[in-house]
Write a protein that holds these residues in place. Structure first.
Motif, PDB file in Angstrom:
ATOM      1  N   LEU A 164      17.393 -24.437  36.937  1.00  0.00           N
ATOM      2  CA  LEU A 164      17.452 -22.976  36.957  1.00  0.00           C
ATOM      3  C   LEU A 164      16.037 -22.435  36.784  1.00  0.00           C
ATOM      4  CD1 LEU A 164      20.512 -22.409  34.578  1.00  0.00           C
ATOM      5  CD2 LEU A 164      20.511 -22.683  37.064  1.00  0.00           C
ATOM      6  N   ARG A 165      15.640 -21.532  37.684  1.00  0.00           N
ATOM      7  CA  ARG A 165      14.321 -20.906  37.584  1.00  0.00           C
ATOM      8  C   ARG A 165      14.472 -19.386  37.655  1.00  0.00           C
ATOM      9  NH1 ARG A 165      13.546 -25.080  41.434  1.00  0.00           N
ATOM     10  NH2 ARG A 165      12.315 -26.812  40.589  1.00  0.00           N
ATOM     11  N   ASP A 166      13.691 -18.695  36.866  1.00  0.00           N
ATOM     12  CA  ASP A 166      13.603 -17.242  36.959  1.00  0.00           C
ATOM     13  C   ASP A 166      12.219 -16.883  37.475  1.00  0.00           C
ATOM     14  OD1 ASP A 166      16.155 -16.763  36.098  1.00  0.00           O
ATOM     15  OD2 ASP A 166      15.609 -16.280  34.031  1.00  0.00           O
ATOM     16  N   PHE A 167      12.196 -16.034  38.485  1.00  0.00           N
ATOM     17  CA  PHE A 167      10.944 -15.532  39.050  1.00  0.00           C
ATOM     18  C   PHE A 167      10.850 -14.033  38.810  1.00  0.00           C
ATOM     19  CE2 PHE A 167      12.247 -18.985  42.044  1.00  0.00           C
ATOM     20  CZ  PHE A 167      11.229 -19.875  41.768  1.00  0.00           C
ATOM     21  N   GLU A 168       9.671 -13.587  38.403  1.00  0.00           N
ATOM     22  CA  GLU A 168       9.394 -12.147  38.431  1.00  0.00           C
ATOM     23  C   GLU A 168       8.663 -11.855  39.722  1.00  0.00           C
ATOM     24  OE1 GLU A 168       7.844  -9.352  35.061  1.00  0.00           O
ATOM     25  OE2 GLU A 168       6.104  -9.937  36.279  1.00  0.00           O
ATOM     26  N   ILE A 169       9.244 -10.984  40.518  1.00  0.00           N
ATOM     27  CA  ILE A 169       8.584 -10.619  41.772  1.00  0.00           C
ATOM     28  C   ILE A 169       8.135  -9.166  41.682  1.00  0.00           C
ATOM     29  CG2 ILE A 169       9.778 -12.339  43.155  1.00  0.00           C
ATOM     30  CD1 ILE A 169      11.641 -10.192  44.176  1.00  0.00           C
ATOM     31  N   LYS A 170       6.909  -8.929  42.129  1.00  0.00           N
ATOM     32  CA  LYS A 170       6.304  -7.601  42.026  1.00  0.00           C
ATOM     33  C   LYS A 170       5.816  -7.139  43.388  1.00  0.00           C
ATOM     34  CE  LYS A 170       2.717  -4.979  39.594  1.00  0.00           C
ATOM     35  NZ  LYS A 170       1.669  -5.019  38.528  1.00  0.00           N
ATOM     36  N   ASN A 171       6.185  -5.929  43.743  1.00  0.00           N
ATOM     37  CA  ASN A 171       5.700  -5.307  44.968  1.00  0.00           C
ATOM     38  C   ASN A 171       4.372  -4.636  44.645  1.00  0.00           C
ATOM     39  OD1 ASN A 171       5.180  -3.332  47.030  1.00  0.00           O
ATOM     40  ND2 ASN A 171       7.314  -3.520  47.678  1.00  0.00           N
ATOM     41  N   LEU A 172       3.297  -5.134  45.224  1.00  0.00           N
ATOM     42  CA  LEU A 172       1.968  -4.629  44.886  1.00  0.00           C
ATOM     43  C   LEU A 172       1.739  -3.207  45.384  1.00  0.00           C
ATOM     44  CD1 LEU A 172      -0.167  -7.841  45.534  1.00  0.00           C
ATOM     45  CD2 LEU A 172       0.731  -6.966  43.365  1.00  0.00           C
ATOM     46  N   LYS A 173       2.507  -2.779  46.370  1.00  0.00           N
ATOM     47  CA  LYS A 173       2.356  -1.413  46.888  1.00  0.00           C
ATOM     48  C   LYS A 173       3.000  -0.384  45.964  1.00  0.00           C
ATOM     49  CE  LYS A 173       1.794  -2.204  51.847  1.00  0.00           C
ATOM     50  NZ  LYS A 173       2.348  -1.903  53.203  1.00  0.00           N
ATOM     51  N   THR A 174       4.146  -0.751  45.381  1.00  0.00           N
ATOM     52  CA  THR A 174       4.888   0.213  44.566  1.00  0.00           C
ATOM     53  C   THR A 174       4.815  -0.095  43.071  1.00  0.00           C
ATOM     54  OG1 THR A 174       6.952  -1.047  44.667  1.00  0.00           O
ATOM     55  CG2 THR A 174       6.526   0.494  46.467  1.00  0.00           C
ATOM     56  N   ALA A 175       4.317  -1.279  42.717  1.00  0.00           N
ATOM     57  CA  ALA A 175       4.241  -1.754  41.331  1.00  0.00           C
ATOM     58  C   ALA A 175       5.613  -2.018  40.719  1.00  0.00           C
ATOM     59  CB  ALA A 175       3.450  -0.780  40.460  1.00  0.00           C
ATOM     60  N   GLU A 176       6.673  -1.977  41.526  1.00  0.00           N
ATOM     61  CA  GLU A 176       8.022  -2.265  41.037  1.00  0.00           C
ATOM     62  C   GLU A 176       8.167  -3.767  40.827  1.00  0.00           C
ATOM     63  OE1 GLU A 176      12.700  -1.899  42.489  1.00  0.00           O
ATOM     64  OE2 GLU A 176      11.094  -1.056  43.730  1.00  0.00           O
ATOM     65  N   THR A 177       8.904  -4.155  39.775  1.00  0.00           N
ATOM     66  CA  THR A 177       9.160  -5.566  39.509  1.00  0.00           C
ATOM     67  C   THR A 177      10.659  -5.826  39.403  1.00  0.00           C
ATOM     68  OG1 THR A 177       9.018  -5.302  37.108  1.00  0.00           O
ATOM     69  CG2 THR A 177       6.983  -5.867  38.275  1.00  0.00           C
ATOM     70  N   ARG A 178      11.055  -7.038  39.764  1.00  0.00           N
ATOM     71  CA  ARG A 178      12.440  -7.484  39.639  1.00  0.00           C
ATOM     72  C   ARG A 178      12.421  -8.938  39.171  1.00  0.00           C
ATOM     73  NH1 ARG A 178      13.855  -5.822  45.754  1.00  0.00           N
ATOM     74  NH2 ARG A 178      13.569  -3.561  45.580  1.00  0.00           N
ATOM     75  N   VAL A 179      13.571  -9.389  38.663  1.00  0.00           N
ATOM     76  CA  VAL A 179      13.735 -10.799  38.289  1.00  0.00           C
ATOM     77  C   VAL A 179      14.780 -11.420  39.205  1.00  0.00           C
ATOM     78  CG1 VAL A 179      14.449 -12.421  36.501  1.00  0.00           C
ATOM     79  CG2 VAL A 179      13.041 -10.445  35.894  1.00  0.00           C
ATOM     80  N   VAL A 180      14.408 -12.527  39.840  1.00  0.00           N
ATOM     81  CA  VAL A 180      15.300 -13.280  40.723  1.00  0.00           C
ATOM     82  C   VAL A 180      15.587 -14.627  40.070  1.00  0.00           C
ATOM     83  CG1 VAL A 180      15.543 -14.393  42.975  1.00  0.00           C
ATOM     84  CG2 VAL A 180      14.402 -12.164  42.797  1.00  0.00           C
ATOM     85  N   ARG A 181      16.859 -15.002  40.011  1.00  0.00           N
ATOM     86  CA  ARG A 181      17.202 -16.330  39.485  1.00  0.00           C
ATOM     87  C   ARG A 181      17.476 -17.286  40.635  1.00  0.00           C
ATOM     88  NH1 ARG A 181      20.556 -17.259  34.179  1.00  0.00           N
ATOM     89  NH2 ARG A 181      18.474 -16.631  33.501  1.00  0.00           N
ATOM     90  N   GLN A 182      16.824 -18.426  40.595  1.00  0.00           N
ATOM     91  CA  GLN A 182      17.044 -19.478  41.581  1.00  0.00           C
ATOM     92  C   GLN A 182      17.904 -20.586  40.970  1.00  0.00           C
ATOM     93  OE1 GLN A 182      14.412 -22.723  42.177  1.00  0.00           O
ATOM     94  NE2 GLN A 182      14.077 -22.232  44.335  1.00  0.00           N
ATOM     95  N   PHE A 183      18.974 -20.933  41.675  1.00  0.00           N
ATOM     96  CA  PHE A 183      19.831 -22.050  41.313  1.00  0.00           C
ATOM     97  C   PHE A 183      19.508 -23.190  42.279  1.00  0.00           C
ATOM     98  CE2 PHE A 183      21.881 -18.201  39.971  1.00  0.00           C
ATOM     99  CZ  PHE A 183      22.495 -18.494  38.758  1.00  0.00           C
ATOM    100  N   HIS A 184      18.816 -24.201  41.798  1.00  0.00           N
ATOM    101  CA  HIS A 184      18.343 -25.282  42.670  1.00  0.00           C
ATOM    102  C   HIS A 184      19.196 -26.525  42.419  1.00  0.00           C
ATOM    103  CE1 HIS A 184      14.714 -27.906  44.130  1.00  0.00           C
ATOM    104  NE2 HIS A 184      15.789 -28.037  44.893  1.00  0.00           N
ATOM    105  N   PHE A 185      20.135 -26.783  43.321  1.00  0.00           N
ATOM    106  CA  PHE A 185      21.032 -27.932  43.195  1.00  0.00           C
ATOM    107  C   PHE A 185      20.303 -29.171  43.702  1.00  0.00           C
ATOM    108  CE2 PHE A 185      24.649 -30.627  44.437  1.00  0.00           C
ATOM    109  CZ  PHE A 185      25.480 -30.483  43.332  1.00  0.00           C
TER     110      PHE A 185
END
Length: 302
Positions: A164-185
């Motif tokens: 299980l991995r959590d990524f913080e992704i950030k849009n450099l144009k808007t400065a908005e951030t989100r967290v995406v969870r990856q389930f790697h089987f």
């Protein structure tokens, strides 16, 4: 050709035995009937000269339900990625089926995740399998920049059968951030199906729990190297809903519908039989029958 082979829960055990007899002869005939489904659809966008290098395999080409990205460089080809919107039990665009990114398409992959507001990401292949690259690693040990999107690995939990991995992704144009969870089987061998039905059913429940909490209004991206494992997991998700809500099983119909959106979904006969074994084991578990979920096979999948 009928698009449905629906069987009630009560009749499924007898159906399963009949189709499995003589080395899965009945299932082989059903799978043969699916061979041509979806293959005749247009592949015009995928075959454009500018888009051809973005495809990992020349027989897995999206078009009719392809995911379209924004055009950011003023060229129409910027909107292409080898990915399709796919139906699930709850909506017509519950999933996105994607190929494992190539070195040249990693930025497009993250752009798709951002633009489609993807919060649940499922990976079903290792980056390298038996000496072959099946998927470019699209994350780094720390922070990585992919055009206008920054991806930072913020947690990684390796378990026996998946990571299980959590990524913080950030849009450099808007400065908005989100967290995406990856389930790697990681327990799905390059040649074969998962060692047990139980391990994939448990993984599906884990993914579905996250989807229900975070992704009810956006698609979940599932990818392997191509189409086989991705289609199998999507089919399993719909299958479980069928059993729970309709008290019936129609794996033929599920695969038919998937292939109308992306060719070769549930790619091998072994995967098709494995799905029926999953149904059998789920039904046995629901009825309280003692069941040992250890179905296994050893044929090739990508």
């Amino acid at each position: 050709m009928s698009r449905s082979v629906a069987v009630s829960i009560e009749d499924y055990k007898a159906y399963f035995r009949k189709q499995k007899a003589d080395s899965n002869c009945g299932f082989a005939e059903e799978f043969e009937d699916l061979k041509a489904v979806g293959v005749g659809q247009s592949k015009a966008s995928a075959l454009m000269l500018e888009n051809k290098p973005k495809n990992r395999y020349n027989n897995v080409l999206p078009d009719c339900s392809r995911v379209k990205l924004s055009i950011i460089r003023g060229r129409q080809f910027d909107d292409y990625i080898n990915a399709n919107y796919m139906p699930g039990y709850n909506s017509r665009k519950e999933f996105i089926a994607a190929q494992g990114p190539l070195p040249a398409t990693v930025c497009d992959f993250w752009r798709m995740i951002w633009e489609k507001n993807v919060l649940t990401l499922v990976m079903l292949t290792r980056c390298n399998e038996q000496g072959r690259v099946k998927c470019e690693q699209y994350w780094g040990p720390g922070q990585m920049d992919y055009d206008n999107i920054t991806v930072t690995l913020i947690s990684e939990i390796p378990l026996e059968d998946w990571t299980l991995r959590d990524f913080e992704i950030k849009n450099l144009k808007t400065a908005e951030t989100r967290v995406v969870r990856q389930f790697h089987f990681t327990a799905w061998p390059d040649h074969g199906v998962p060692e047990t039905t139980e391990v994939l059913i448990d993984f599906r429940h884990l993914v579905r729990e996250h989807m229900d909490q975070y992704s009810q209004h956006s698609p979940t991206v599932i990818h392997c190297a191509g189409v086989g494992r991705t289609g199998t997991l999507m089919a399993l998700d719909t299958l479980i809903f069928q059993i729970e809500r309709k008290n019936s099983v129609d794996i033929f119909g599920i695969v038919h519908e998937l292939r109308m959106h992306r060719p070769l979904m549930v790619q091998t006969e072994d995967q098709y039989v494995f799905l029926h074994q999953c149904a059998m084991d789920i039904i046995k578990a629901r009825t309280g029958t003692n069941v040992d979920l250890i179905y296994q096979n050893t044929h090739a999948i990508y």
